[in-house]
Design a protein around this motif. Sequence first.
Motif, short mmCIF file in Angstrom:
data_model
loop_
_atom_site.label_atom_id
_atom_site.label_comp_id
_atom_site.label_asym_id
_atom_site.label_seq_id
_atom_site.Cartn_x
_atom_site.Cartn_y
_atom_site.Cartn_z
N ILE A 1 -29.27 -8.49 8.78
CA ILE A 1 -28.68 -8.99 7.53
C ILE A 1 -27.20 -9.33 7.72
N GLN A 2 -26.48 -8.49 8.42
CA GLN A 2 -25.03 -8.69 8.59
C GLN A 2 -24.69 -9.82 9.55
N ARG B 1 -34.32 2.34 1.17
CA ARG B 1 -33.13 1.50 1.36
C ARG B 1 -33.11 0.33 0.39
N PHE B 2 -34.29 -0.28 0.14
CA PHE B 2 -34.35 -1.47 -0.72
C PHE B 2 -35.17 -1.26 -1.98
N ASN B 3 -35.47 -0.02 -2.34
CA ASN B 3 -36.25 0.29 -3.54
C ASN B 3 -37.54 -0.52 -3.60
N ILE B 4 -38.37 -0.34 -2.61
CA ILE B 4 -39.63 -1.06 -2.50
C ILE B 4 -40.72 -0.24 -3.19
N PHE B 5 -41.42 -0.87 -4.14
CA PHE B 5 -42.47 -0.18 -4.87
C PHE B 5 -43.85 -0.79 -4.64
N THR B 6 -43.88 -1.97 -4.03
CA THR B 6 -45.13 -2.67 -3.78
C THR B 6 -44.94 -3.55 -2.55
N ALA B 7 -45.98 -4.22 -2.15
CA ALA B 7 -45.86 -5.15 -1.03
C ALA B 7 -46.72 -6.37 -1.36
N GLY C 1 -24.84 -10.90 3.42
CA GLY C 1 -25.16 -9.49 3.31
C GLY C 1 -25.51 -9.00 1.92
N LYS C 2 -25.45 -9.88 0.92
CA LYS C 2 -25.74 -9.48 -0.45
C LYS C 2 -27.09 -10.06 -0.89
N GLU C 3 -27.89 -9.23 -1.54
CA GLU C 3 -29.20 -9.68 -2.00
C GLU C 3 -29.06 -10.67 -3.15
#
Length: 112
Positions: free
Chosen positions: A17-18, A68-74, A83-85
């Motif tokens: 990302i960076q 890290r990215f608050n993943i709840f599903t895929a 570097g910013k979402e």
Amino acid sequence: MREFEDLTSLETVDTFIQNSKLSFIYISKNNCSVCHGLLPQVQALMEKYPNIALGHVNVDTVEEIVGRFNIFTAPVLLLFVNGKEYIREARIVHMDLFEQKIDKIYENVVGP
């Protein structure tokens, strides 16, 4: 067709990302039919955006990505600018709307 770089640790994800002005991460998991069905569509779409670095993370391999990215599903599709979402799509992705969002950001960052 452009290939996604396999990111196999949280450190490689952060570095990925960076190191790119524009970076895209496709987060999937094993035994996820939506993940496997959507990936070729996303891969084809990304042909339009040569300046976006492409990464792939498997949640089953890099479990820390969930926190890290608050993943709840895929699947989860993330686009980062400096570097910013900027874009987050999850599970059911409307490809035409997703493409419009990327177009706007890509044009502003890279130019027409």
